[in-house]
Design a protein around this motif. Sequence first.
Motif, PDB file in Angstrom:
ATOM      1  N   TRP A 263      53.670  52.344  19.461  1.00  0.00           N
ATOM      2  CA  TRP A 263      53.990  51.691  18.193  1.00  0.00           C
ATOM      3  C   TRP A 263      52.867  50.724  17.853  1.00  0.00           C
ATOM      4  N   LEU A 264      52.238  50.914  16.694  1.00  0.00           N
ATOM      5  CA  LEU A 264      51.126  50.079  16.260  1.00  0.00           C
ATOM      6  C   LEU A 264      51.560  49.166  15.123  1.00  0.00           C
ATOM      7  N   ASN A 265      51.277  47.864  15.260  1.00  0.00           N
ATOM      8  CA  ASN A 265      51.495  46.925  14.158  1.00  0.00           C
ATOM      9  C   ASN A 265      50.319  47.070  13.208  1.00  0.00           C
ATOM     10  N   ALA A 266      50.498  47.883  12.156  1.00  0.00           N
ATOM     11  CA  ALA A 266      49.364  48.355  11.365  1.00  0.00           C
ATOM     12  C   ALA A 266      49.093  47.562  10.094  1.00  0.00           C
ATOM     13  N   GLY A 267      50.070  46.749   9.612  1.00  0.00           N
ATOM     14  CA  GLY A 267      49.816  46.052   8.354  1.00  0.00           C
ATOM     15  C   GLY A 267      50.933  45.116   7.965  1.00  0.00           C
ATOM     16  N   GLN A 268      50.840  44.573   6.754  1.00  0.00           N
ATOM     17  CA  GLN A 268      51.828  43.640   6.239  1.00  0.00           C
ATOM     18  C   GLN A 268      52.097  43.908   4.772  1.00  0.00           C
TER      19      GLN A 268
ATOM     20  N   LYS B  53      55.806  39.834  -7.547  1.00  0.00           N
ATOM     21  CA  LYS B  53      54.545  40.403  -7.065  1.00  0.00           C
ATOM     22  C   LYS B  53      54.737  40.938  -5.656  1.00  0.00           C
ATOM     23  N   ALA B  54      54.244  42.142  -5.424  1.00  0.00           N
ATOM     24  CA  ALA B  54      54.275  42.752  -4.101  1.00  0.00           C
ATOM     25  C   ALA B  54      52.868  43.174  -3.721  1.00  0.00           C
ATOM     26  N   THR B  55      52.455  42.814  -2.521  1.00  0.00           N
ATOM     27  CA  THR B  55      51.147  43.233  -2.033  1.00  0.00           C
ATOM     28  C   THR B  55      51.329  43.910  -0.680  1.00  0.00           C
ATOM     29  N   GLY B  56      50.497  44.900  -0.406  1.00  0.00           N
ATOM     30  CA  GLY B  56      50.551  45.601   0.869  1.00  0.00           C
ATOM     31  C   GLY B  56      49.160  45.925   1.361  1.00  0.00           C
ATOM     32  N   VAL B  57      48.908  45.635   2.634  1.00  0.00           N
ATOM     33  CA  VAL B  57      47.596  45.920   3.215  1.00  0.00           C
ATOM     34  C   VAL B  57      47.771  46.439   4.635  1.00  0.00           C
ATOM     35  N   THR B  58      46.892  47.334   5.044  1.00  0.00           N
ATOM     36  CA  THR B  58      46.761  47.667   6.448  1.00  0.00           C
ATOM     37  C   THR B  58      45.683  46.764   7.045  1.00  0.00           C
ATOM     38  N   TYR B  59      45.834  46.453   8.330  1.00  0.00           N
ATOM     39  CA  TYR B  59      44.816  45.664   9.002  1.00  0.00           C
ATOM     40  C   TYR B  59      43.534  46.484   9.142  1.00  0.00           C
ATOM     41  N   ASN B  60      42.384  45.785   9.139  1.00  0.00           N
ATOM     42  CA  ASN B  60      41.101  46.484   9.151  1.00  0.00           C
ATOM     43  C   ASN B  60      40.981  47.453  10.322  1.00  0.00           C
ATOM     44  N   GLY B  61      41.532  47.069  11.456  1.00  0.00           N
ATOM     45  CA  GLY B  61      41.408  47.903  12.635  1.00  0.00           C
ATOM     46  C   GLY B  61      42.158  49.219  12.560  1.00  0.00           C
TER      47      GLY B  61
ATOM     48  N   TYR C 269      41.454  53.312   9.590  1.00  0.00           N
ATOM     49  CA  TYR C 269      41.060  54.697   9.851  1.00  0.00           C
ATOM     50  C   TYR C 269      42.261  55.629   9.854  1.00  0.00           C
ATOM     51  N   LEU C 270      43.459  55.084  10.125  1.00  0.00           N
ATOM     52  CA  LEU C 270      44.667  55.906  10.088  1.00  0.00           C
ATOM     53  C   LEU C 270      45.086  56.193   8.657  1.00  0.00           C
ATOM     54  N   PHE C 271      45.223  55.125   7.874  1.00  0.00           N
ATOM     55  CA  PHE C 271      45.615  55.270   6.464  1.00  0.00           C
ATOM     56  C   PHE C 271      45.396  53.916   5.786  1.00  0.00           C
ATOM     57  N   LYS C 272      44.302  53.773   5.088  1.00  0.00           N
ATOM     58  CA  LYS C 272      43.953  52.495   4.478  1.00  0.00           C
ATOM     59  C   LYS C 272      44.794  52.231   3.236  1.00  0.00           C
ATOM     60  N   VAL C 273      45.358  51.016   3.162  1.00  0.00           N
ATOM     61  CA  VAL C 273      46.171  50.627   2.016  1.00  0.00           C
ATOM     62  C   VAL C 273      45.730  49.263   1.508  1.00  0.00           C
ATOM     63  N   ARG C 274      45.512  49.170   0.203  1.00  0.00           N
ATOM     64  CA  ARG C 274      45.264  47.904  -0.479  1.00  0.00           C
ATOM     65  C   ARG C 274      45.986  48.001  -1.820  1.00  0.00           C
TER      66      ARG C 274
ATOM     67  N   GLY D 258      44.613  55.483   1.234  1.00  0.00           N
ATOM     68  CA  GLY D 258      43.777  56.562   1.734  1.00  0.00           C
ATOM     69  C   GLY D 258      42.691  56.892   0.727  1.00  0.00           C
ATOM     70  N   SER D 259      42.613  58.140   0.315  1.00  0.00           N
ATOM     71  CA  SER D 259      41.617  58.558  -0.680  1.00  0.00           C
ATOM     72  C   SER D 259      42.142  58.454  -2.100  1.00  0.00           C
ATOM     73  N   TYR D 260      43.399  58.002  -2.252  1.00  0.00           N
ATOM     74  CA  TYR D 260      44.020  57.942  -3.576  1.00  0.00           C
ATOM     75  C   TYR D 260      43.899  56.532  -4.152  1.00  0.00           C
ATOM     76  N   SER D 261      43.457  56.446  -5.400  1.00  0.00           N
ATOM     77  CA  SER D 261      43.415  55.160  -6.103  1.00  0.00           C
ATOM     78  C   SER D 261      43.806  55.384  -7.553  1.00  0.00           C
ATOM     79  N   ALA D 262      44.524  54.405  -8.110  1.00  0.00           N
ATOM     80  CA  ALA D 262      44.975  54.527  -9.495  1.00  0.00           C
ATOM     81  C   ALA D 262      45.435  53.164  -9.987  1.00  0.00           C
ATOM     82  N   GLU D 263      45.517  53.036 -11.306  1.00  0.00           N
ATOM     83  CA  GLU D 263      46.095  51.859 -11.943  1.00  0.00           C
ATOM     84  C   GLU D 263      47.114  52.341 -12.962  1.00  0.00           C
ATOM     85  N   ILE D 264      48.345  51.888 -12.810  1.00  0.00           N
ATOM     86  CA  ILE D 264      49.452  52.350 -13.643  1.00  0.00           C
ATOM     87  C   ILE D 264      50.116  51.144 -14.300  1.00  0.00           C
TER      88      ILE D 264
END
Length: 264
Positions: A43-48, A67-75, A78-83, A107-113
């Motif tokens: 089990w990896l603590n991957a983000g907040q 407001k809701a924000t979500g990020v994966t930790y830098n380390g 490589y699994l699945f980057k979220v910002r 990941g590779s998906y980015s958009a503004e809605i």
Amino acid sequence: MIRYLKVIILFSCIIQTLSAQQKTFKSGEKVVFDAYYNWGFIWLNAGQAMFTASDTIFNGKDAYQMKATGVTYNGYDYLFKVRDTLISVISKDSLQPLWFTRKTNEGSYSAEITYNFDHESNLVNGTKKRKGKTEYASYILPENTKDIVSVIYYLREVDFTGMKENDRILFNMVVDNEMWELYVRYLGKKVIKLKSGRRFRCIVLAPLLLEGSVFSGGEGMKIFVTDDRNRLPVYIESKVLVGKVKASLISYENLKYPLSSEVY
């Protein structure tokens, strides 16, 4: 990671009557979750993810900005980057959504809605910008339609008294510039232990998930909200396309009521 947490907001209230005055939260509330990813036996603590509520003015009227924000930790990028950053403006009187925007990088998906909710004309006008292109959409605004942030606050007003196990709660939601009919299944009550060791009496819910790049669809998720006046989401567990994810409450500020559901 926000995809793992945003489904906290898949609640609805067409079965129950909601008060025009909000009673479960107040301006200044801040709630933070840790997100864990299961890879094999690890089990990896991957983000907040963080949710905040504040006062604002929209078209000359008092409103809340959620407001809701979500990020994966830098380390673990490589699994699945979220910002991700999501903002919803809702009416103070009715808790109906007025405006919503989402800037997402997953990941590779980015958009503004962006959505504008025109309650006088009963329309939702959406704009989606991706890869240099802009898509526009307009929908009839059914009763009890929400975006993926406003619904968490509006639906914390639900009174589950009298609901029976496996009762389904129906609602409409605008997601990725499309209108969906979804539901949440009520699964009863249970005491849950968080990663921090704290224990809470909770209401257990199972949302219908949309099939996509993370979830396989169906009811493979359980959401635990406190069985007290806050109706605060504290724990989530879900199957994903590869492995499992969990989200656990780690901190909160300015709740309107004490967490009386905590078990000592």
